[in-house]
Scaffold this motif. Structure first.
Motif, mmCIF file in Angstrom:
data_model
loop_
_atom_site.group_PDB
_atom_site.id
_atom_site.type_symbol
_atom_site.label_atom_id
_atom_site.label_comp_id
_atom_site.label_asym_id
_atom_site.label_seq_id
_atom_site.Cartn_x
_atom_site.Cartn_y
_atom_site.Cartn_z
ATOM 1 N N ALA A 283 82.012 58.683 61.024
ATOM 2 C CA ALA A 283 80.426 59.020 61.695
ATOM 3 C C ALA A 283 79.663 59.745 60.530
ATOM 4 C CB ALA A 283 80.730 59.720 62.969
ATOM 5 N N ARG A 284 80.196 60.766 59.985
ATOM 6 C CA ARG A 284 79.615 61.332 58.879
ATOM 7 C C ARG A 284 79.176 60.462 57.747
ATOM 8 N NH1 ARG A 284 83.171 67.002 58.724
ATOM 9 N NH2 ARG A 284 82.248 68.018 60.490
ATOM 10 N N SER A 285 79.997 59.550 57.509
ATOM 11 C CA SER A 285 79.612 58.762 56.175
ATOM 12 C C SER A 285 78.967 57.419 56.560
ATOM 13 C CB SER A 285 80.882 58.091 55.670
ATOM 14 O OG SER A 285 81.757 59.027 55.549
ATOM 15 N N THR A 286 78.613 57.047 57.759
ATOM 16 C CA THR A 286 77.683 55.879 58.182
ATOM 17 C C THR A 286 76.424 56.366 58.926
ATOM 18 O OG1 THR A 286 78.919 55.757 60.299
ATOM 19 C CG2 THR A 286 79.900 54.601 58.413
ATOM 20 N N THR A 287 76.372 57.360 59.601
ATOM 21 C CA THR A 287 75.243 57.904 60.166
ATOM 22 C C THR A 287 73.945 58.244 59.237
ATOM 23 O OG1 THR A 287 76.363 58.818 62.090
ATOM 24 C CG2 THR A 287 73.856 59.728 61.503
ATOM 25 N N GLU A 288 72.895 57.395 59.249
ATOM 26 C CA GLU A 288 71.580 57.614 58.635
ATOM 27 C C GLU A 288 70.563 58.988 58.979
ATOM 28 O OE1 GLU A 288 69.652 54.374 56.400
ATOM 29 O OE2 GLU A 288 70.812 53.090 57.866
ATOM 30 N N LEU A 289 70.896 59.899 58.370
ATOM 31 C CA LEU A 289 69.955 60.945 59.021
ATOM 32 C C LEU A 289 69.312 61.607 57.731
ATOM 33 C CD1 LEU A 289 69.159 62.409 61.738
ATOM 34 C CD2 LEU A 289 70.860 64.109 61.047
ATOM 35 N N ARG A 290 68.192 61.479 57.775
ATOM 36 C CA ARG A 290 67.292 62.080 56.500
ATOM 37 C C ARG A 290 66.479 63.093 57.012
ATOM 38 N NH1 ARG A 290 67.506 56.245 55.376
ATOM 39 N NH2 ARG A 290 65.082 56.092 56.171
ATOM 40 N N VAL A 291 66.767 64.394 56.459
ATOM 41 C CA VAL A 291 66.078 65.674 56.923
ATOM 42 C C VAL A 291 65.219 66.116 55.595
ATOM 43 C CG1 VAL A 291 66.324 67.888 57.670
ATOM 44 C CG2 VAL A 291 67.937 66.254 58.277
ATOM 45 N N ARG A 292 63.904 66.087 55.612
ATOM 46 C CA ARG A 292 63.081 66.475 54.506
ATOM 47 C C ARG A 292 62.262 67.820 54.898
ATOM 48 N NH1 ARG A 292 57.735 64.939 53.902
ATOM 49 N NH2 ARG A 292 58.267 62.932 55.277
#
Length: 483
Positions: A283-292
């Motif tokens: 889950a950590r490797s495949t979840t796309e979550l971009r925080v800017r």
């Protein structure tokens, strides 16, 4: 009152578990529960804390940073309120902006432990935080940011912090860095510590020794045991041999399954530890979550009205200011921002016995403030009213199963406050619910996990979020303290 000297020898896991189990089984120690309530009421009468909401622009010692509008302290320490923009492609809400609390320093949440007459006790503190809606709550021995315990506030020293800053003369029972609310903090972490002392300890005003069983009973009271106490208690290695001593002699089927879930026979559940770790890392490797990071004055969907920052929908949360006057704190008066979630959330574990061992349905949940994208969360963790402003697909899975649960299936149900040093009157209803047949066995975002497996994960950083850690403590309390 002082503590008798005790051995500083590090205890094997089995002996420690037996000692903790004995403490969990006893609801009377050096302080009787009836005496505790009188003591706590007397502390409340002495606390005399005044909290006055004020506009953010009237906070003394705080300023809006030129260019970004970020809310920062003049010292450059403590914390700041900034903005972030979050992108999660393919999600029901693929993009949003919001304020967050940025507090990059690591604080200490610490419990002192010792024995009286062979029974483990914990030094608890009656402490008022500005955001507590009921004023006084039961805190750990030490609850301090790095800015506070290093004296940045120029106030009085933090009591007992020396036991945690230099624990070399004592026995360290637990020491692990853990995250806090990933929806409101940006990569916040605190050092959760339990230190056993083997020397006399002076008990100061506002502190008392309690057994684990007494603390478990107090968890059943709304807004009594604060968030910091709950997260530190979750790090106790309360597993394995000796737990049978903590359970009542005529335990029902639920408690029998719970005991097996905690015990040494539950090293492997329906999923092995290796399979659970693989699931988390996948889950950590495949979840796309971009925080800017985004300047606070440029986040979309938010506005400043009446001296506070609010969402355009009127939902989610506000950022507000308070002026505090407090007796008995390191500093007598100060001002600060707080996050205010105006509605009570719902945080729940669904449980099920599998082959006679109680399992908890855990969710792999991504939140923008997590240090490693995904942590294990409760089955349900949300504020239901907020979904009026979101797409239907955003509504959490299994929320209705919790809200519509037969009361006979609800094993724990208490409303507890979140950390009052950063959140204003922010509360959640914490539940442990026995799942019925409508709850599916398989879902890509969920896994059934034993309490022993969760305890093993809690030896390491950033596997269980703070809401899940609270529920681990609540679930353990059911071994001896039924509601």
């Amino acid at each position: 009152m002082t503590v008798p000297a005790a051995s500083r020898t590090a205890f094997p896991d089995e002996r420690l578990s037996r000692r903790l189990s004995r403490s969990a089984a006893l609801t009377d120690g050096v302080t009787a529960l009836s005496d505790y309530h009188r003591w706590f009421a007397a502390c409340a009468r002495r606390s005399a804390t005044e909290v006055e909401p004020v506009p953010l622009d009237e906070l003394a010692g705080w300023r809006r940073e030129p260019g970004t509008g970020n809310l920062v302290h003049d010292s450059g320490l403590f914390f700041s309120v900034e903005g972030i923009t979050v992108e999660r492609p393919g999600a029901a809400v693929p993009r949003w902006s919001q304020p967050v609390i940025n507090q990059p320093e690591t604080g200490i949440l610490g419990l002192l432990m010792t024995e009286f007459d062979g029974v483990a006790h914990f030094l608890m503190q009656a402490k008022t935080e500005p955001g507590n809606h009921n004023g006084l709550q039961l805190s750990p021995t030490v609850q301090a940011t790095r800015s506070n315990y290093t004296g940045a506030h120029r106030g009085r020293p933090v009591p007992y912090v020396e036991y945690f800053r230099d624990a070399s003369r004592h026995t360290v029972v637990a020491d692990v860095r853990q995250s806090e609310q990933g929806a409101w903090f940006y990569r916040k972490r605190n050092r959760n510590m339990i230190v056993e002392v083997g020397e006399p300890v002076e008990v100061r005003e506002g502190f008392c020794w309690l057994t684990l069983g007494q603390i478990h009973r107090l968890l059943a009271l709304d807004d009594m045991v604060n968030m910091d106490s709950r997260t530190v208690l979750s790090c106790l290695p309360l597993t394995g041999a000796g737990l049978e001593d903590a359970a009542p002699p005529a335990a029902d089927a639920f408690r029998t399954a719970l005991l097996r879930s905690c015990g040494s026979g539950a090293d492997e559940g329906v999923h092995s530890v290796g399979e659970i770790l693989h699931w988390i890392n996948e889950a950590r490797s495949t979840t796309e979550l971009r925080v800017r990071p985004t300047p606070l004055n440029q986040i979309t969907g938010w506005h400043t009205t009446g001296g506070r920052i609010s969402h355009d929908s009127g939902l989610f949360f506000d950022v507000m200011g308070v002026r505090v006057r407090a007796r008995g704190r390191e500093v007598d008066q100060w001002t600060q921002p707080l996050v205010a979630a105006g509605r009570t959330g719902v945080i729940a574990f669904l449980t099920r016995p599998i082959d006679g061992v109680l399992h908890v349905l855990m969710r792999a949940k991504a939140e923008p403030g997590h240090n490693d994208v995904v942590e294990l969360a409760p089955t349900v963790q949300c504020t239901p009213q907020n979904y009026a402003a979101l797409p239907a697909a955003a509504r959490p899975a299994l929320l209705d199963e919790v809200l519509d649960a037969d009361p006979r299936r609800i094993r724990f149900d208490t409303t507890l406050s979140e950390e009052g040093g950063r959140f204003y009157h922010t509360r959640n209803r914490y539940l442990v619910v026995e799942a019925d047949d409508s709850v599916p066995d398989d879902h890509p975002d969920f896994r059934w996990v034993t309490l022993r497996q969760l305890t093993d994960l809690l030896r390491h950083s950033y596997y269980l979020n703070v809401e899940a850690r609270t529920l681990v403590t609540c679930l353990r309390s059911l071994l001896t303290a039924p509601q």
